[in-house]
Design a protein around this motif. Structure first.
Motif, PDB file in Angstrom:
ATOM      1  N   ALA A 137      70.192   2.500  55.615  1.00  0.00           N
ATOM      2  CA  ALA A 137      71.585   2.621  56.049  1.00  0.00           C
ATOM      3  C   ALA A 137      72.483   3.008  54.877  1.00  0.00           C
ATOM      4  O   ALA A 137      73.384   3.850  55.013  1.00  0.00           O
ATOM      5  N   PHE A 138      72.227   2.426  53.721  1.00  0.00           N
ATOM      6  CA  PHE A 138      73.015   2.741  52.538  1.00  0.00           C
ATOM      7  C   PHE A 138      72.811   4.203  52.127  1.00  0.00           C
ATOM      8  O   PHE A 138      73.777   4.934  51.884  1.00  0.00           O
TER       9      PHE A 138
ATOM     10  N   THR B  86      71.746   6.734  53.885  1.00  0.00           N
ATOM     11  CA  THR B  86      72.287   7.660  54.882  1.00  0.00           C
ATOM     12  C   THR B  86      73.781   7.884  54.661  1.00  0.00           C
ATOM     13  O   THR B  86      74.264   9.024  54.685  1.00  0.00           O
ATOM     14  N   GLN B  87      74.520   6.816  54.446  1.00  0.00           N
ATOM     15  CA  GLN B  87      75.957   6.948  54.209  1.00  0.00           C
ATOM     16  C   GLN B  87      76.239   7.683  52.902  1.00  0.00           C
ATOM     17  O   GLN B  87      77.182   8.481  52.810  1.00  0.00           O
TER      18      GLN B  87
ATOM     19  N   GLU C  20      74.326   9.982  51.551  1.00  0.00           N
ATOM     20  CA  GLU C  20      74.011  11.391  51.751  1.00  0.00           C
ATOM     21  C   GLU C  20      75.082  12.107  52.573  1.00  0.00           C
ATOM     22  O   GLU C  20      75.319  13.298  52.393  1.00  0.00           O
ATOM     23  N   LEU C  21      75.733  11.379  53.468  1.00  0.00           N
ATOM     24  CA  LEU C  21      76.751  11.986  54.321  1.00  0.00           C
ATOM     25  C   LEU C  21      78.107  12.083  53.635  1.00  0.00           C
ATOM     26  O   LEU C  21      78.870  13.022  53.873  1.00  0.00           O
ATOM     27  N   ASN C  22      78.428  11.109  52.781  1.00  0.00           N
ATOM     28  CA  ASN C  22      79.776  11.010  52.231  1.00  0.00           C
ATOM     29  C   ASN C  22      79.867  11.184  50.721  1.00  0.00           C
ATOM     30  O   ASN C  22      80.967  11.367  50.188  1.00  0.00           O
TER      31      ASN C  22
ATOM     32  N   ASP D 237      84.174   3.454  48.302  1.00  0.00           N
ATOM     33  CA  ASP D 237      83.590   2.550  49.293  1.00  0.00           C
ATOM     34  C   ASP D 237      82.070   2.472  49.137  1.00  0.00           C
ATOM     35  O   ASP D 237      81.479   1.396  49.261  1.00  0.00           O
ATOM     36  N   MET D 238      81.438   3.622  48.853  1.00  0.00           N
ATOM     37  CA  MET D 238      79.990   3.623  48.683  1.00  0.00           C
ATOM     38  C   MET D 238      79.584   2.886  47.416  1.00  0.00           C
ATOM     39  O   MET D 238      78.567   2.196  47.386  1.00  0.00           O
TER      40      MET D 238
END
Length: 462
Positions: A276-277, A279-280, A282-284, A289-290
């Motif tokens: 989940a970490f 994926t976020q 890679e998208l953002n 926040d990351m």
């Protein structure tokens, strides 16, 4: 992406065999030697992709292939344990010491020719079902009615066909036989689980999650019987098992009495959280926040191997932060001329990474063309770059839509690895000095895009 580098993470994760000496013979047995020919490859990436657990997080030990004018190759690399790989649509299972000749067809995995070590394993893998097409439903082409019992029977029949082929393999490693026997269960399960969505494609019903549960409830006993004993950490070595993890713990199915006894092990839960970490990320990209999520993950009680992987991912994405130098890449125009990205230096650069098969990409192209028109007198370059592997389809699209071939570009997706291009559409905004503004820039139709462009154009005018 890592290439031809030994991974110490696998030692922590899977207790693999580790070399303890430096003798020439012992080192030699760890080498894999491959040669052969790529057929119908087009613009597809010439790379052997590791399917290890680390590869799910972009940390696998991939192997680049360099071909000659006849698309022939020869290479060797070190391998510490048997590992699944993919080569185009072909699946491979390679072990330390393997020497293998192969001719692999991008369009037809079953046409592959293999000679040498474990050649029979590679031939067997050429015929495995494709999960993303519903396994034995084959994209819905084998779905003949709305009666799920027929799909259950189809899955059982095809499974026994594959089982006979698996059991006929000679000298197959015990681990391969165990993992592939497990794959048979997964493909049988996936065929049944995929039936509701493919049934909607044939207008048997309108697809909803509620309808999915309703349809599958009629096959509850078969699904529960097939899934018994599946939740074992050792199966995490198989890429298909990791792909199906969420299907096996689906909350709505559990409420209907399907897979009610299946639960993540602690190792699977950590894998899921790590996924989940990533994926976020890679998208953002590495936003504030990351970074906060990463700090929280690293402070929690996770296995050190996962924490090491998080730190590796953070290091990769720090190179993509605003103000960092942009990575130069080489494009090719639709007329065959080469052009480096750095040639646009001196003006703003807005890059559109797209493909003819990408619906969301196509939906944004009118807005991208409108930006080009509205800013045609401004110091900014709009650079459309396709990652199509079917170059004929790309050329046909350009002709159909009357796009200027001298200003339309293509690139092999592999050459974008520094930009961590996992999904498209993706947009890059680079300043006049060839430094990154954003490699996760907003889409052309988003008003924020114009605001961002105007902001940096105004800075340059000062």
């Amino acid at each position: 992406m890592q290439k031809l580098q030994a991974s110490f993470l696998a030692v922590t994760l899977f207790s693999i065999f580790v070399l303890t000496g430096c003798g020439g013979q012992e080192e030699k047995t760890q080498m894999v030697k491959l040669s052969g020919k790529l057929v119908n490859w087009g613009n597809a990436s010439e790379i052997i992709n590791a399917q290890s657990l680390e590869a799910d997080f972009g940390l696998g030990n991939d192997v680049l292939i360099e071909t000659n004018a006849q698309n022939e190759f020869e290479l060797s690399f070190q391998l510490e344990e048997p590992t699944y790989y993919s080569l185009g649509r072909n699946k491979l299972y390679l072990s330390p010491g393997d020497e293998l000749y192969m001719e692999v067809d991008y369009k037809d995995p079953e046409a592959g020719v293999f000679e040498g070590s474990h050649a029979n394993l590679q031939s067997y893998l050429g015929g495995v079902a494709f999960p993303k097409s519903g396994s034995y439903l084959r994209g819905g082409s084998q779905l003949k009615s709305s009666d799920i019992s027929e799909t259950v029977a189809l899955a059982a029949s095809k499974t026994e066909e594959r089982r006979a082929k698996l059991e006929s393999l000679e000298n197959a490693p015990a681990e391969f036989m165990k993992l592939e026997s497990m794959r048979l269960k997964l493909d049988q399960l996936n065929t049944i689980l995929s039936m509701p969505v493919y049934g909607s494609f044939k207008d048997y019903w309108a697809y909803t999650e509620e309808k999915k549960v309703e349809v599958l409830a009629a096959a509850k006993d078969e699904l529960n019987q097939l899934s018994g004993g599946l939740m074992q950490d050792e199966y995490m070595k198989h890429p298909n098992f990791r792909d199906m993890l969420h299907d096996l713990v689906n909350a709505e199915l559990k409420k209907a009495g399907i897979f009610s006894s299946l639960n993540f092990t602690p190792f699977m839960s950590e894998y899921d959280e790590m996924g989940a970490f990533v994926t976020q990320l890679e998208l953002n990209g590495l936003t504030d926040d990351m970074q906060a999520l990463a700090d929280e993950f690293l402070a929690a009680d996770h296995a050190q191997a996962y924490k090491t992987m998080v730190n590796q991912k953070l290091d990769e994405y720090k190179a993509l932060l605003p103000g960092q130098p942009a990575f130069d890449v080489l494009f090719e125009t639709a007329l065959g001329a080469e052009k480096p990205l750095s040639e646009f230096k001196g003006q703003l650069i807005y890059v559109d990474l797209w493909a003819t098969w990408c619906g969301p990409c196509i939906a944004e192209l009118p807005a991208f063309e409108k930006l080009k028109e509205d800013y045609k007198d401004k110091p900014i370059h709009f650079v459309p770059v396709s990652i199509d592997t079917d170059l004929d389809a790309w050329q046909r699209y350009l002709e159909k839509n009357d796009l200027p071939k001298d200003h339309e570009y293509v690139i092999n997706r592999l050459d974008l690895s520094d930009y961590k291009v996992i999904t498209i559409p993706r947009y890059l905004l680079i300043d006049r000095d060839f430094k990154i503004i954003s490699v996760f820039a907003p889409v052309p139709s988003n008003p924020e895009t114009r605001a961002l462009i105007d902001q940096y154009l105004a800075q340059g005018a000062e």
